[in-house]
Write a protein that holds these residues in place. Sequence first.
Motif, PDB file in Angstrom:
ATOM      1  N   GLU A 106       5.068  15.459 -17.384  1.00 51.58           N
ATOM      2  CA  GLU A 106       6.429  14.955 -17.516  1.00 51.58           C
ATOM      3  C   GLU A 106       7.153  14.875 -16.176  1.00 51.58           C
ATOM      4  OE1 GLU A 106       7.359  13.853 -20.461  1.00 51.58           O
ATOM      5  OE2 GLU A 106       5.384  14.500 -21.200  1.00 51.58           O
ATOM      6  N   THR A 107       6.469  15.219 -15.109  1.00 54.84           N
ATOM      7  CA  THR A 107       7.086  15.318 -13.795  1.00 54.84           C
ATOM      8  C   THR A 107       6.796  14.074 -12.968  1.00 54.84           C
ATOM      9  OG1 THR A 107       6.832  17.721 -13.877  1.00 54.84           O
ATOM     10  CG2 THR A 107       7.219  16.753 -11.719  1.00 54.84           C
ATOM     11  N   ARG A 108       7.754  13.706 -12.114  1.00 56.17           N
ATOM     12  CA  ARG A 108       7.586  12.561 -11.224  1.00 56.17           C
ATOM     13  C   ARG A 108       7.249  13.051  -9.822  1.00 56.17           C
ATOM     14  NH1 ARG A 108      12.782   9.143 -13.679  1.00 56.17           N
ATOM     15  NH2 ARG A 108      12.015   9.255 -15.833  1.00 56.17           N
ATOM     16  N   PHE A 109       6.452  12.253  -9.124  1.00 57.43           N
ATOM     17  CA  PHE A 109       5.927  12.672  -7.831  1.00 57.43           C
ATOM     18  C   PHE A 109       6.200  11.642  -6.750  1.00 57.43           C
ATOM     19  CE2 PHE A 109       3.507  15.156 -10.827  1.00 57.43           C
ATOM     20  CZ  PHE A 109       3.347  16.376 -10.199  1.00 57.43           C
ATOM     21  N   ASN A 110       6.693  12.134  -5.627  1.00 59.35           N
ATOM     22  CA  ASN A 110       6.702  11.341  -4.405  1.00 59.35           C
ATOM     23  C   ASN A 110       5.466  11.776  -3.616  1.00 59.35           C
ATOM     24  OD1 ASN A 110       8.572   9.571  -2.494  1.00 59.35           O
ATOM     25  ND2 ASN A 110       7.613  11.151  -1.256  1.00 59.35           N
ATOM     26  N   ILE A 111       4.565  10.848  -3.343  1.00 59.57           N
ATOM     27  CA  ILE A 111       3.268  11.181  -2.770  1.00 59.57           C
ATOM     28  C   ILE A 111       3.119  10.515  -1.414  1.00 59.57           C
ATOM     29  CG2 ILE A 111       0.781  11.154  -3.107  1.00 59.57           C
ATOM     30  CD1 ILE A 111       1.311  10.847  -6.129  1.00 59.57           C
ATOM     31  N   ASP A 112       2.975  11.325  -0.370  1.00 57.74           N
ATOM     32  CA  ASP A 112       2.821  10.841   0.995  1.00 57.74           C
ATOM     33  C   ASP A 112       1.335  10.707   1.310  1.00 57.74           C
ATOM     34  OD1 ASP A 112       2.941  10.264   3.676  1.00 57.74           O
ATOM     35  OD2 ASP A 112       4.205  11.974   4.207  1.00 57.74           O
ATOM     36  N   CYS A 113       0.905   9.479   1.532  1.00 58.42           N
ATOM     37  CA  CYS A 113      -0.505   9.206   1.843  1.00 58.42           C
ATOM     38  C   CYS A 113      -0.732   9.483   3.323  1.00 58.42           C
ATOM     39  CB  CYS A 113      -0.823   7.756   1.499  1.00 58.42           C
ATOM     40  SG  CYS A 113      -2.563   7.317   1.695  1.00 58.42           S
ATOM     41  N   LYS A 114      -1.433  10.560   3.635  1.00 54.94           N
ATOM     42  CA  LYS A 114      -1.512  11.076   4.991  1.00 54.94           C
ATOM     43  C   LYS A 114      -2.638  10.503   5.841  1.00 54.94           C
ATOM     44  CE  LYS A 114       1.888  14.046   5.340  1.00 54.94           C
ATOM     45  NZ  LYS A 114       2.955  13.794   6.328  1.00 54.94           N
ATOM     46  N   ALA A 115      -3.605   9.820   5.253  1.00 53.18           N
ATOM     47  CA  ALA A 115      -4.763   9.388   6.036  1.00 53.18           C
ATOM     48  C   ALA A 115      -5.331   8.091   5.486  1.00 53.18           C
ATOM     49  CB  ALA A 115      -5.832  10.478   6.026  1.00 53.18           C
ATOM     50  N   PRO A 116      -5.966   7.284   6.341  1.00 57.84           N
ATOM     51  CA  PRO A 116      -6.519   6.001   5.872  1.00 57.84           C
ATOM     52  C   PRO A 116      -7.493   6.153   4.713  1.00 57.84           C
ATOM     53  CG  PRO A 116      -6.529   6.099   8.266  1.00 57.84           C
ATOM     54  CD  PRO A 116      -6.152   7.470   7.794  1.00 57.84           C
ATOM     55  N   GLY A 117      -8.302   7.215   4.752  1.00 60.56           N
ATOM     56  CA  GLY A 117      -9.292   7.409   3.704  1.00 60.56           C
ATOM     57  C   GLY A 117      -8.716   7.778   2.362  1.00 60.56           C
ATOM     58  N   ALA A 118      -7.418   8.092   2.325  1.00 61.85           N
ATOM     59  CA  ALA A 118      -6.786   8.492   1.064  1.00 61.85           C
ATOM     60  C   ALA A 118      -6.223   7.310   0.289  1.00 61.85           C
ATOM     61  CB  ALA A 118      -5.671   9.502   1.335  1.00 61.85           C
ATOM     62  N   VAL A 119      -6.152   6.128   0.901  1.00 64.34           N
ATOM     63  CA  VAL A 119      -5.496   4.990   0.251  1.00 64.34           C
ATOM     64  C   VAL A 119      -6.193   4.609  -1.049  1.00 64.34           C
ATOM     65  CG1 VAL A 119      -4.939   2.545   0.450  1.00 64.34           C
ATOM     66  CG2 VAL A 119      -4.493   4.088   2.374  1.00 64.34           C
ATOM     67  N   ALA A 120      -7.478   4.302  -0.979  1.00 66.62           N
ATOM     68  CA  ALA A 120      -8.198   3.857  -2.179  1.00 66.62           C
ATOM     69  C   ALA A 120      -8.255   4.938  -3.250  1.00 66.62           C
ATOM     70  CB  ALA A 120      -9.605   3.385  -1.806  1.00 66.62           C
ATOM     71  N   PRO A 121      -8.585   6.206  -2.910  1.00 63.79           N
ATOM     72  CA  PRO A 121      -8.571   7.238  -3.957  1.00 63.79           C
ATOM     73  C   PRO A 121      -7.201   7.451  -4.580  1.00 63.79           C
ATOM     74  CG  PRO A 121      -9.806   8.012  -2.043  1.00 63.79           C
ATOM     75  CD  PRO A 121      -9.131   6.734  -1.642  1.00 63.79           C
ATOM     76  N   LEU A 122      -6.128   7.263  -3.796  1.00 65.91           N
ATOM     77  CA  LEU A 122      -4.780   7.421  -4.347  1.00 65.91           C
ATOM     78  C   LEU A 122      -4.478   6.313  -5.348  1.00 65.91           C
ATOM     79  CD1 LEU A 122      -2.002   8.676  -4.553  1.00 65.91           C
ATOM     80  CD2 LEU A 122      -1.400   7.586  -2.377  1.00 65.91           C
TER      81      LEU A 122
END
Length: 266
Positions: free
Chosen positions: A110-126
């Motif tokens: 039920e919670t909302r998230f602000n998610i900071d993508c810290k690295a290039p390799g995290a884009v697709a998995p995110l």
Amino acid sequence: MRAADHPYFDNDGPIALAHRGGSFYAPNIGRENTIAAFAEAVSLGYRYLETDVHATADGRLVAFHDDRLERVTDGRGAIASLPYAEVDRARTVGGDAIPLLDDVLDAFPETRFNIDCKAPGAVAPLLDAVARHNAYDRVCLASFSAKRLTQLRAGGGTRLATSAGPRGVVALRFTPHLVSRLLHSGAPVLQIPVTHELRGRALRTFTEGLLGRAHALGKQVHIWTIDDPAEMHRLLDLGVDGLVTDRIDVLADVLAERGHPLTPPT
């Protein structure tokens, strides 16, 4: 995209975001970005949590701020160069494991998230994680990298809320004739500090003029990271839409004083 057009921003009163779960709240010290820290924030009534993501060498997406393990865990090494099995063995001072983003989204549905993508390799998995959990209505993705933001917007489409990147914020603040670039970025929110380091100079990023221009475009403005109660009151008096804080207890008290108490789960 206007903030009013996305469910993520539907909130009664100012949006209170718990930075990494509330890093300076006593029970969370040394336990940032862990399930335990997030649970503490939720128990105080926080509906919005801020977190960060990195991808391991084998593509697992973890909620963690630093690119290396040493500062807040007993592990060693760069996350991007380690398999998840090794990252999973690291523990915080409180004995907490580094959680997968999948586990975080599952633990707080039920919670909302602000998610900071810290690295290039995290884009697709995110992007994959957001789609797998059908979490489009309850996440806003951010990055200090304009390239990563462009990739996230391209992959997530109009269902996905993102924040304005540093270039968009600086353009809106210092070069008003470039406002149209931010308007077409698709970002419904500016997430900025009060001051911004630019070419070795500390420049004041947030002003009432900036706030007015953002609101005229239908954008919200969230300010990070604010831990002083007087500054919280000042910014809220000016009309900012959200505050990011490590002192989740202090912000909860400030909002209660202003008639917007957080509501803990029953």
